[in-house]
Design an enzyme around this catalytic site. Structure first.
Site, short mmCIF file in Angstrom:
data_model
loop_
_atom_site.label_atom_id
_atom_site.label_comp_id
_atom_site.label_asym_id
_atom_site.label_seq_id
_atom_site.Cartn_x
_atom_site.Cartn_y
_atom_site.Cartn_z
N ASP A 179 0.84 -1.20 0.00
CA ASP A 179 0.00 0.00 0.00
C ASP A 179 0.87 1.24 0.00
O ASP A 179 1.84 1.34 0.77
CB ASP A 179 -0.84 -0.05 1.28
N GLU A 197 1.63 -0.57 -5.05
CA GLU A 197 0.37 0.15 -5.27
C GLU A 197 0.68 1.65 -5.22
O GLU A 197 0.45 2.31 -4.22
CB GLU A 197 -0.67 -0.22 -4.21
O1 LIG Z 1 -3.24 6.55 -1.11
P1 LIG Z 1 -3.51 5.47 -2.11
O2 LIG Z 1 -4.30 5.96 -3.26
O3 LIG Z 1 -2.26 4.77 -2.52
O4 LIG Z 1 -4.47 4.38 -1.43
C1 LIG Z 1 -4.06 3.31 -0.60
O5 LIG Z 1 -3.69 3.73 0.67
C2 LIG Z 1 -4.74 4.38 1.44
C3 LIG Z 1 -4.17 4.57 2.81
O6 LIG Z 1 -3.85 3.32 3.31
C4 LIG Z 1 -6.01 3.55 1.50
O7 LIG Z 1 -7.02 4.41 1.96
C5 LIG Z 1 -8.06 3.80 2.71
O8 LIG Z 1 -7.57 3.63 4.03
C6 LIG Z 1 -7.34 4.84 4.75
C7 LIG Z 1 -6.83 4.44 6.10
O9 LIG Z 1 -7.81 3.73 6.76
C8 LIG Z 1 -8.63 5.65 4.80
O10 LIG Z 1 -8.42 6.85 5.49
C9 LIG Z 1 -9.07 5.95 3.37
O11 LIG Z 1 -10.28 6.69 3.38
C10 LIG Z 1 -9.28 4.66 2.63
O12 LIG Z 1 -9.58 4.93 1.28
C11 LIG Z 1 -6.39 3.10 0.12
O13 LIG Z 1 -7.53 2.28 0.15
C12 LIG Z 1 -5.21 2.33 -0.43
O14 LIG Z 1 -5.50 1.76 -1.67
#
Ligand SMILES: O=P(O)(O)O[C@H]1O[C@H](CO)[C@@H](O[C@H]2O[C@H](CO)[C@@H](O)[C@H](O)[C@H]2O)[C@H](O)[C@H]1O
Length: 644
Positions: free
Chosen positions: A377, A406
């Site tokens: 992530d 990712e």
């Molecule tokens: O920031 P990215 O677009 O790379 O997305 C990834 O990381 C995010 C943070 O981990 C993640 O976001 C999801 O989890 C967060 C933490 O709980 C939350 O605040 C966000 O609303 C939620 O979308 C995302 O899913 C992941 O792919």
């Protein structure tokens, strides 16, 4: 330092940043090395690629052949995982040069008596290397060269192919030059070819309203395997933070009963080393992994290195988090996205080594459970050198482990992560819709240096991305996006149930899913199999049967007189598998046009005909000309032809 060399070696390909980074291959692939290799003057020279697995002591040699303009090329196959070293060596070949000189002088009518005497030194060297018939041949030649009476016979021997062959096999390599050593990392084949199905295990309960568990999710494995997927990717499975927990639809305050976001890792139940209690126990997870294996599925875990405010690390290791002057820790962001329910680790803290060690141990713990694929992530928000270190450390003992980056970030940042060691990478495919932009992107991925280190993984959707073209879209658009991902790229994935069941309602004006599973538990009727389920299964089966689809780089776009039809030719390394794929980009109408067969690639057909076998419909067409008529309609908007 002065070096006595007769050749210069320049512009070695492939190499990344002068060898700072390694290139990548999978087991069974070739590394085709080329270089400019120039002797001074016009002497005959030879060159070879030297290579060895890092664990081997001795180098293997493979002779290079001259292309044009002092460019040389030679290749080797990598057969074992791990690092290989390779380098290039070149030398003026005095023996071949001597033979070449004699031939030229004889052509010109010159007498070469003294040249024959001169050549004895080269024969003496070969004599010291050979035995049996070769030795008899060389010894005889030496006596012929020394005797005036046998001049004609000596000339015959001096210019013979047999002697040329011996010179090539036993070179003296006088004043040779050897390039610096470069590296290639060899992964298992899955790095090139994988088919991912993502789902939230908490949504895997039989009964609506229940929290899913690993035990219950076991029943989904045969279904996913039957569809032809090989990787089941689970978003984080750890305890979910309760402090600052997010509510449904990304609201910043959770209501009673809201389940929070799996990426907000850590609570009173533990952190990255623990499992969310409602999903089950460690032994349940192990059983799930084992069960998956029996269906040919690997379980991919999420590595999300961040913490909810109630993660045990925060009290146990406050030094791993950067405090603001008021003592609070800033929540994480990926602008414009705000992650109010998590904080970042402080990778530059003075105690960073302990943090890094802990994160390595966390990773190794799950590797110990049998997990060998990780979706990482948000890697672009952590230091490059951290990933380089972590991936290297894990792979030292576990070369099977694969890491998917990712990062939907700037192109150079995504490329840098791949250079630092990520085995696969997410891409911009999700947003490439039109023919010209799809071609442009594929050319960038497969025809530039990126092909050496960036292994794309194409996702039509993810829990984070509900692309505008899928919002409100029906079957045809989903078929188009799946067919594109599955045939353009060796690696692909879908956020499964949502894609399969075409759940596309967005948060208005956003590429986000409404009622997203990121923020709440959903319930799916997994017994339903629709047309998409069947088409996906067939496409995945074709991918498994056709090596041409098990890599990304062998692709050539074909002439096609219609901008709504994308046609491309794909082949495997032996060309025993050759495919022509045509995808309509129009989900609403029939599209027709003439496609140009790449005749220079596929060669002449038997009796001037090409048998085009459609692997989707099992229909055969006989094509007799270079340009051929095709029509595709929204019912099945693509052809996958095997060229016979
Ligand atoms: O920031 P990215 O677009 O790379 O997305 C990834 O990381 C995010 C943070 O981990 C993640 O976001 C999801 O989890 C967060 C933490 O709980 C939350 O605040 C966000 O609303 C939620 O979308 C995302 O899913 C992941 O792919």
């Amino acid at each position: 330092m002065l070096r006595q060399e007769r050749v210069v070696i320049n512009e070695i390909r492939p190499q990344l940043e002068c060898g700072t980074f390694y290139i990548k291959r999978v087991v069974g692939e070739q590394v085709l090395v080329s270089a400019d290799i120039l002797p001074d003057g016009h002497d005959v020279m030879q060159a070879e690629v030297l290579y060895k697995h890092a664990s081997a002591r001795t180098w293997k040699e493979v002779r290079m052949r001259e292309l044009i303009n002092d460019r040389w090329e030679g290749g080797f196959e990598v057969t074992k995982q791990g690092f290989y070293d390779y380098k290039v060596r070149g030398w003026v070949d005095y023996a071949l040069n001597w033979q070449h000189g004699i031939e030229a002088k004889l052509k010109d009518g010159q007498h070469v008596r003294s040249e024959l005497l001169d050549g004895i030194q080269y024969l003496d060297f070969v004599k010291s290397k050979v035995s049996g018939a070769d030795k008899t041949f060389v010894v005889n030649l030496i006596s012929l060269f020394g005797a005036e009476a046998s001049y004609d016979e000596a000339i015959g021997g001096a210019t013979s192919e047999q002697l040329c062959d011996l010179f090539i096999r036993y070179p003296q390599r006088i004043l040779a030059n050897t390039s610096k050593t470069l590296r290639v990392y060899v992964d298992r084949r899955k790095a090139n070819f994988s088919t991912w199905y993502e789902f939230f295990p908490r949504s895997g309960a039989r009964e609506a309203g229940d929290h899913g568990s690993f035990k219950e999710c076991e029943r989904l494995l045969p279904r996913i395997a039957e569809m032809g997927f090989d990787t089941v990717y689970l978003p984080p499975i750890h305890p979910i933070g309760e402090v600052n927990r997010k509510g449904k639809n990304n609201t910043t305050e959770a209501q009673e009963g809201d389940s929070g976001v799996p990426w907000a890792i850590g609570s009173k139940y533990g952190g990255h080393r623990e499992i969310h209690p409602e999903l089950g126990s460690e032994s349940d997870f192990k059983a799930f992994i084992r069960k998956a294996k029996t269906y040919g599925l690997e379980v991919a875990m999420d590595l999300a290195f961040q913490a909810a405010p109630d993660h045990p690390y925060i009290s146990q290791h406050p030094e791993w988090f950067r405090k603001r002057p008021d003592g609070t820790i800033q929540y994480a962001e990926n602008p414009p996205k705000k992650y109010q329910d998590i904080v970042n680790f402080w990778f530059e803290s003075s105690d960073y080594k302990a943090l890094w060690k802990e994160l390595l141990e966390v990773t190794l713990k799950w590797v110990g459970f049998g997990v060998a694929v990780f979706r990482v992530d948000n890697p672009h928000t952590k230091p490059y050198y951290f990933w380089n270190w972590l991936i290297t450390e894990v792979k030292k003992a576990h070369p099977d482990v694969l890491f998917l980056a990712e990062a939907f970030s700037r192109p150079r940042v995504m490329q840098q992560l791949a250079k630092q060691g990520f085995c696969q990478s997410y891409t911009y495919f999700t947003w490439r819709e039109h023919k010209a932009e799809l071609i442009e992107y594929m050319v960038e991925l497969t025809q530039t240096e990126m092909r050496e280190y960036y292994r794309p993984n194409f996702w039509p959707n993810t829990p984070d991305i509900n692309p505008y073209h899928l919002q409100g879209a029906g079957e045809a658009m989903h078929l188009i996006r799946y067919a594109l991902a599955a045939t353009l790229s060796g690696n692909l994935g879908i956020y499964g149930p949502v894609f399969e069941y075409m759940v596309t309602e967005p948060v208005p004006n956003k590429e986000e899913y409404l009622n997203s599973e990121k923020y709440e538990i959903r319930h799916w009727d997994w017994d339903i199999k629709n047309k998409l389920t069947h088409v996906i299964s067939r496409v995945n089966a074709i991918r498994k049967e056709h090596p041409a689809l098990q890599q990304t780089n062998n692709i050539r776009f074909c002439g096609m007189g219609n901008d709504q039809l994308l046609a491309f030719y794909k082949w495997d390394d032996t060309r025993s598998d050759q495919l022509l794929i045509i995808v309509s980009l129009d989900p609403g109408h029939t599209q027709q046009g003439h496609v140009q067969l790449p005749l220079d690639e596929i060669g002449p057909g038997a009796n001037g005909r090409y048998e085009m076998y459609d692997l989707m419909t099992h229909t055969t067409y006989q094509w007799e000309t270079e340009w051929n008529y095709v029509a595709l309609n929204p019912d099945l908007p693509f052809h996958i032809f095997q060229i016979k």
